[in-house]
Write a protein that holds these residues in place. Structure first.
Motif, PDB file in Angstrom:
ATOM      1  N   ALA A   1       0.869  -1.175   0.000  1.00  0.00           N
ATOM      2  CA  ALA A   1       0.000   0.000   0.000  1.00  0.00           C
ATOM      3  C   ALA A   1       0.906   1.225   0.000  1.00  0.00           C
ATOM      4  O   ALA A   1       1.676   1.431   0.924  1.00  0.00           O
ATOM      5  N   GLY A   2       0.812   2.003  -1.079  1.00  0.00           N
ATOM      6  CA  GLY A   2       1.730   3.118  -1.261  1.00  0.00           C
ATOM      7  C   GLY A   2       2.849   2.761  -2.213  1.00  0.00           C
ATOM      8  O   GLY A   2       3.923   3.354  -2.165  1.00  0.00           O
ATOM      9  N   ALA A   3       2.601   1.779  -3.083  1.00  0.00           N
ATOM     10  CA  ALA A   3       3.609   1.343  -4.050  1.00  0.00           C
ATOM     11  C   ALA A   3       3.902   2.457  -5.044  1.00  0.00           C
ATOM     12  O   ALA A   3       3.047   3.300  -5.340  1.00  0.00           O
ATOM     13  N   ALA A   4       5.110   2.437  -5.577  1.00  0.00           N
ATOM     14  CA  ALA A   4       5.484   3.445  -6.579  1.00  0.00           C
ATOM     15  C   ALA A   4       4.618   3.320  -7.826  1.00  0.00           C
ATOM     16  O   ALA A   4       4.283   4.318  -8.472  1.00  0.00           O
ATOM     17  N   HIS A   5       4.239   2.086  -8.159  1.00  0.00           N
ATOM     18  CA  HIS A   5       3.390   1.845  -9.325  1.00  0.00           C
ATOM     19  C   HIS A   5       2.307   0.838  -8.937  1.00  0.00           C
ATOM     20  O   HIS A   5       2.613  -0.252  -8.463  1.00  0.00           O
ATOM     21  N   ALA A   6       1.054   1.186  -9.151  1.00  0.00           N
ATOM     22  CA  ALA A   6      -0.056   0.289  -8.832  1.00  0.00           C
ATOM     23  C   ALA A   6      -0.143  -0.822  -9.878  1.00  0.00           C
ATOM     24  O   ALA A   6       0.144  -0.613 -11.060  1.00  0.00           O
ATOM     25  N   ASP A   7      -0.510  -2.019  -9.440  1.00  0.00           N
ATOM     26  CA  ASP A   7      -0.744  -3.126 -10.354  1.00  0.00           C
ATOM     27  C   ASP A   7      -1.679  -4.123  -9.686  1.00  0.00           C
ATOM     28  O   ASP A   7      -1.954  -4.042  -8.492  1.00  0.00           O
TER      29      ASP A   7
END
Length: 215
Positions: free
Chosen positions: A76-82
């Motif tokens: 949660a708070g990833a640089a890029h959502a996937d």
């Protein structure tokens, strides 16, 4: 339905698996009496997939929160959502609840005992008496299954067989050229089929059952 992680001696984090954070915080606030507990709802964070982390492990990494899921992790708070985390979690039977299913399913129907996510004999919480009675007396007649769908259909859809609304789809994921989903299905329907691995619905959608969980 949520992940609960202790990030520090005085800090807990909840990652919801369905529903709205603000509504959840309001519901929990009703149970804050004399304890010095403060509930806050941060801004929405992008959710991504990370490296393998031991199941149930959780920690903070910079501005992100890492939740271990065994062969992968959710960030949660990833640089890029996937969405790469979704397919292995569907196959493992970790439900994500669509809006139509919020507050409508009891713990055994979504296999929370198998996930060590519910206690039937610890403390007292809203609904515990009903949940415990159904567990010990075997009264619940709906259980969760992993299925492959013959075509795409939105998560949360209720499907029918012989006019009865006896199939509740949860999350639906496109992976490996198939549409895979978690579905809560009435035991009566499963027991009535000669071949319980295939269900043909009134809507013309076929379900191939690949995995089942009794609790």
């Amino acid at each position: 339905m949520f992940h609960l992680a202790r990030l520090a001696d005085d800090t807990l984090a909840l990652l919801l698996r369905g529903g709205e954070a603000s509504a959840m915080a309001q519901s929990l606030q009703r149970f804050v009496f004399r304890s010095k507990v403060k509930l806050t709802v941060p801004e929405s964070l992008p959710l991504g997939t990370g490296d393998a982390v031991e199941t149930y492990a959780a920690y903070r990494e910079g501005d992100a929160y890492v939740f271990g899921c065994g062969d992968h992790s959710m960030i949660a708070g990833a640089a890029h959502a996937d969405d790469a985390w979704r397919l292995p979690q569907v196959r493992a039977g970790w439900p994500w609840l669509p809006n139509h299913a919020l507050g409508a399913l009891l713990a055994p129907a979504i296999s929370l005992e198998r996930l060590q996510a519910v206690s039937f004999d610890k403390g007292c919480y809203p609904g515990q008496e009903i949940v415990a009675r159904l567990h010990y007396r075997g009264g619940l007649k709906r259980h969760m299954h992993c299925v492959v769908l013959s075509q795409h259909i939105a998560g949360g859809t209720v499907l029918h067989r012989n006019g009865d609304s006896n199939i509740q789809l949860l999350d639906v994921v496109h992976g490996d050229a198939t549409f895979q989903a978690l579905a809560v299905i009435d035991d009566g329907l499963m027991n009535s089929l000669e071949d319980a691995s295939r269900i043909d619905t009134d809507e013309g959608i076929a379900l191939h059952v690949t995995q089942s969980w009794s609790a």
